[in-house]
Write a protein that holds these residues in place. Structure first.
Motif, PDB file in Angstrom:
ATOM      1  N   MET A  96      18.581   0.922  62.922  1.00 55.98           N
ATOM      2  CA  MET A  96      19.612   0.401  63.686  1.00 55.98           C
ATOM      3  C   MET A  96      20.923   0.841  62.321  1.00 55.98           C
ATOM      4  N   PRO A  97      22.331   0.772  63.463  1.00 59.82           N
ATOM      5  CA  PRO A  97      23.094   0.052  62.361  1.00 59.82           C
ATOM      6  C   PRO A  97      23.168  -1.527  61.753  1.00 59.82           C
ATOM      7  N   ALA A  98      24.199  -1.797  60.476  1.00 57.16           N
ATOM      8  CA  ALA A  98      23.797  -3.266  60.355  1.00 57.16           C
ATOM      9  C   ALA A  98      25.495  -3.122  60.249  1.00 57.16           C
ATOM     10  N   ALA A  99      25.888  -4.812  60.371  1.00 56.11           N
ATOM     11  CA  ALA A  99      27.029  -5.215  60.049  1.00 56.11           C
ATOM     12  C   ALA A  99      27.924  -4.989  60.617  1.00 56.11           C
ATOM     13  N   GLY A 100      29.441  -4.716  60.794  1.00 59.14           N
ATOM     14  CA  GLY A 100      30.397  -4.473  61.376  1.00 59.14           C
ATOM     15  C   GLY A 100      29.949  -3.342  62.525  1.00 59.14           C
ATOM     16  N   LEU A 101      29.411  -2.553  62.450  1.00 62.39           N
ATOM     17  CA  LEU A 101      29.399  -1.197  63.415  1.00 62.39           C
ATOM     18  C   LEU A 101      28.103  -1.736  64.437  1.00 62.39           C
ATOM     19  N   SER A 106      26.243   7.276  57.925  1.00 66.66           N
ATOM     20  CA  SER A 106      27.307   8.159  58.265  1.00 66.66           C
ATOM     21  C   SER A 106      28.268   7.609  59.302  1.00 66.66           C
ATOM     22  N   ALA A 107      27.709   6.811  59.946  1.00 69.86           N
ATOM     23  CA  ALA A 107      28.417   6.336  61.461  1.00 69.86           C
ATOM     24  C   ALA A 107      28.921   5.173  60.780  1.00 69.86           C
ATOM     25  N   THR A 108      28.370   4.639  59.610  1.00 67.33           N
ATOM     26  CA  THR A 108      28.971   2.898  59.369  1.00 67.33           C
ATOM     27  C   THR A 108      30.577   3.635  58.934  1.00 67.33           C
ATOM     28  N   ALA A 109      30.592   4.793  57.738  1.00 69.50           N
ATOM     29  CA  ALA A 109      31.924   5.021  57.135  1.00 69.50           C
ATOM     30  C   ALA A 109      32.841   5.416  57.597  1.00 69.50           C
ATOM     31  N   ARG A 110      32.143   6.795  59.440  1.00 73.94           N
ATOM     32  CA  ARG A 110      33.217   6.897  59.928  1.00 73.94           C
ATOM     33  C   ARG A 110      33.578   6.305  60.575  1.00 73.94           C
ATOM     34  N   PRO A 120      35.640  10.190  66.695  1.00 76.40           N
ATOM     35  CA  PRO A 120      33.861  10.768  67.069  1.00 76.40           C
ATOM     36  C   PRO A 120      33.267  10.105  66.323  1.00 76.40           C
ATOM     37  N   ILE A 121      31.723   8.764  66.346  1.00 72.76           N
ATOM     38  CA  ILE A 121      31.511   8.319  65.318  1.00 72.76           C
ATOM     39  C   ILE A 121      30.219   9.312  64.929  1.00 72.76           C
ATOM     40  N   ILE A 122      29.345   9.560  66.387  1.00 72.97           N
ATOM     41  CA  ILE A 122      28.491  10.178  66.412  1.00 72.97           C
ATOM     42  C   ILE A 122      28.444  10.721  67.241  1.00 72.97           C
ATOM     43  N   THR A 123      27.435  12.430  67.154  1.00 77.48           N
ATOM     44  CA  THR A 123      27.374  13.337  68.619  1.00 77.48           C
ATOM     45  C   THR A 123      25.900  13.640  67.969  1.00 77.48           C
ATOM     46  N   LEU A 124      25.416  14.434  69.226  1.00 76.77           N
ATOM     47  CA  LEU A 124      23.645  14.384  70.048  1.00 76.77           C
ATOM     48  C   LEU A 124      24.133  15.929  70.815  1.00 76.77           C
ATOM     49  N   ASP A 125      23.968  16.670  70.003  1.00 76.95           N
ATOM     50  CA  ASP A 125      23.856  18.457  70.368  1.00 76.95           C
ATOM     51  C   ASP A 125      22.579  18.309  71.672  1.00 76.95           C
ATOM     52  N   MET A 126      23.382  19.063  72.403  1.00 79.45           N
ATOM     53  CA  MET A 126      22.444  18.869  73.948  1.00 79.45           C
ATOM     54  C   MET A 126      22.406  20.186  75.231  1.00 79.45           C
ATOM     55  N   TRP A 127      23.301  21.236  74.072  1.00 81.66           N
ATOM     56  CA  TRP A 127      22.952  22.521  73.997  1.00 81.66           C
ATOM     57  C   TRP A 127      21.519  22.770  73.538  1.00 81.66           C
TER      58      TRP A 127
END
Lengths: 247, 263
Positions: free
Chosen positions: A125-130, A225-229, A190-197
């Protein structure tokens, strides 16, 4: 008389040479835009067993690489120059009438972003602010997780599913989009992505998309990475006053 | 009833048609019991019909593994899902073609389906699934073991008339397949007396357009990924050279021409 003639001739040739040098376009090579292939920030076997080395070798080494190569081929004959990749994607999207460069440019961008959206030992899971922002905008982390998975599963055909920070609404959202479209074209972050191809999961999961999406959520997604973004995104979107802990 | 009888007696090679459209015979509508004719309620049981050859028959050009997944999981999955979705609804009891046309309705779902109980039902997604199933039935009967070679007869004549040569047609067909970005299909079709090459995205197919399909290649990645990975050009070349059933294409052309004459 002849002497004068020769001098005039020599002067004339000298002048031509000077003109050519000033013009420069025929002799010197044209400047064209060129983008490089970015490697994932980890070894190609680092995401095993959730995403195999073989998948990375083909997904990154063939598909992603081909998008880069094809984009560069297009740009060799294109007036588009001097743009960052983000800018190129938006310009090529052309407000919904995409230029020929769009598919390749967007797919290059999407894949760069995808490798960064994952990490070895990811998931949890993410933490803190995110985490707080997710709980605020989705109700709870399990709610968000379910929304992400449902959106991924209901994409028909090729596409990507995104966690984005919407600029106007100033909140996080999950969006799915077809083929190469990404949230940059809507002005969202964008914060995260998942390729569904299918090429993203077919070797490891065949038709079992559910297993793939769950594996991404449980073991691959990079919340770091998401938190940094998210932190960078907050430079552009005012999400309110931070909660400063009182000692 | 006459239509069902015609459908059930047909082999894969000679596909029946209604009203100018080619209907793969696997897509039977109601499975009505032999004894009942009028009274008992008929439930829709769209069937998953197997390709007209064993699953390993297309090796090495299309592996058994691919067929097992492509037909056995993807195609089957859509048929099962569809049967679940339409059971007990107003689509129950129709043939696949009727459902496709009815629910797609040129892209705007009909109000019939938007009654209170089903208002939220994603009708467009439903029609996409239907088209998708239809496409796969059409795909399995477009290819055969020992396929490839060259067309002949009337089909060859029309190809040469409309494309110049078989090579030109195959080149255009391959180009369509390669330039279909994302998931989709490439078609050889018959429109207003002419042969045409078209490409469609996702599940869209000619049933909801203006041409009669004669041949299709599936360029969704699942169709070739196990055997060719990213090498779609190699897959399409092999499909053309080793798999196409020109007999089936010719038969469909004959029916399309006959249908356009009788229409």
């Amino acid at each position: 008389m002849l002497h004068l003639f020769i001098v005039t001739l020599l002067y004339f040739f000298g002048y031509q040479k000077q003109k050519d040098q000033l013009r420069g376009s025929r002799r010197t090579s044209r400047i064209v835009a060129f983008y490089g292939l970015t490697a994932p920030p980890y070894e190609l076997d680092a995401l095993e067993p959730y995403m195999s080395q073989k998948t990375l070798e083909i997904h990154w080494g063939k598909h992603h690489r081909a998008y880069v190569d094809n984009l560069n081929k297009q740009l060799a004959n294109s007036p588009l120059y001097g743009l960052t990749l983000d800018e190129l994607v938006k310009v090529a999207y052309n407000n919904g009438n995409p230029l020929p460069e769009f598919n390749n440019a967007a797919q290059v961008w999407n894949h760069n972003f995808f490798w960064e959206s994952m990490q070895p030992d990811g998931g949890y899971m993410p933490a803190a602010g995110l985490l707080q922002q997710i709980e605020k905008d989705f109700g709870s982390f399990p709610n968000f997780r379910e929304k992400f998975i449902t959106t991924a599963m209901s994409l028909f055909g090729s596409g990507w599913v995104w966690l984005v920070l919407k600029k106007e609404e100033k909140k996080l959202a999950v969006v799915g989009a077809s083929n190469a479209v990404n949230p940059l074209v809507w002005g969202d972050i964008p914060i995260i992505t998942l390729d569904m191809w299918e090429h993203s999961y077919y070797l490891d999961y065949r038709n079992d998309r559910g297993k793939y999406v769950n594996a991404f959520m449980d073991s691959l997604v990079s919340w770091q990475s998401a938190t940094a973004r998210m932190a960078r995104a907050e430079a552009f979107v005012n999400l309110g006053e931070p909660k400063i802990p009182v000692a | 009833m006459a239509v069902s009888a015609a459908l059930s007696s047909t082999s894969a090679a000679a596909l029946p048609f209604r009203g100018g459209r080619i209907c793969p015979c696997s897509l039977r509508g109601p499975k009505s019991r032999a004894t009942s004719s009028s009274s008992s309620r008929v439930t829709a049981q769209l069937e998953l019909k197997a390709p007209p050859y064993p699953l390993d028959a297309l090796e090495p050009y299309m592996s058994q593994k691919t067929l097992e997944f492509h037909w056995g999981k993807h195609h089957r999955g859509y048929v099962d899902n569809l049967n679940k979705q339409i059971a007990g609804t107003d689509l129950d009891g129709l043939t696949l073609e009727e459902i496709v046309v009815k629910s797609y309705n040129k892209g705007s779902p009909l109000p019939t389906f938007n009654n209170a109980a089903q208002a939220w039902r994603p009708v467009l997604l439903l029609s996409l699934m239907l088209l998708y199933i239809w496409n796969h039935d059409f795909l399995w009967t477009s290819i055969k073991p020992g396929g490839g070679g060259k067309p002949s007869g009337l089909l060859l004549e029309l190809i040469e008339r409309d494309f110049g040569s078989v090579d030109a047609l195959l080149s255009e067909f391959k180009q369509a397949a390669l330039t279909q970005f994302g998931s989709g299909w490439a078609w050889l079709g018959y429109r207003a007396g002419k042969l045409v090459v078209e490409k469609t995205a996702n599940a869209v197919n000619p049933l909801v357009s203006d041409y009669t399909p004669l041949l299709v290649v599936d360029v969704w990645e699942h169709a070739y990924y196990l055997d060719y990975q990213n090498r779609r050009p190699d897959f399409v070349s092999t499909f053309i050279e080793k798999l196409i059933s020109w007999d089936a294409v010719s038969a469909r052309l004959d029916e399309a021409i006959a249908a356009s004459k009788s229409a």
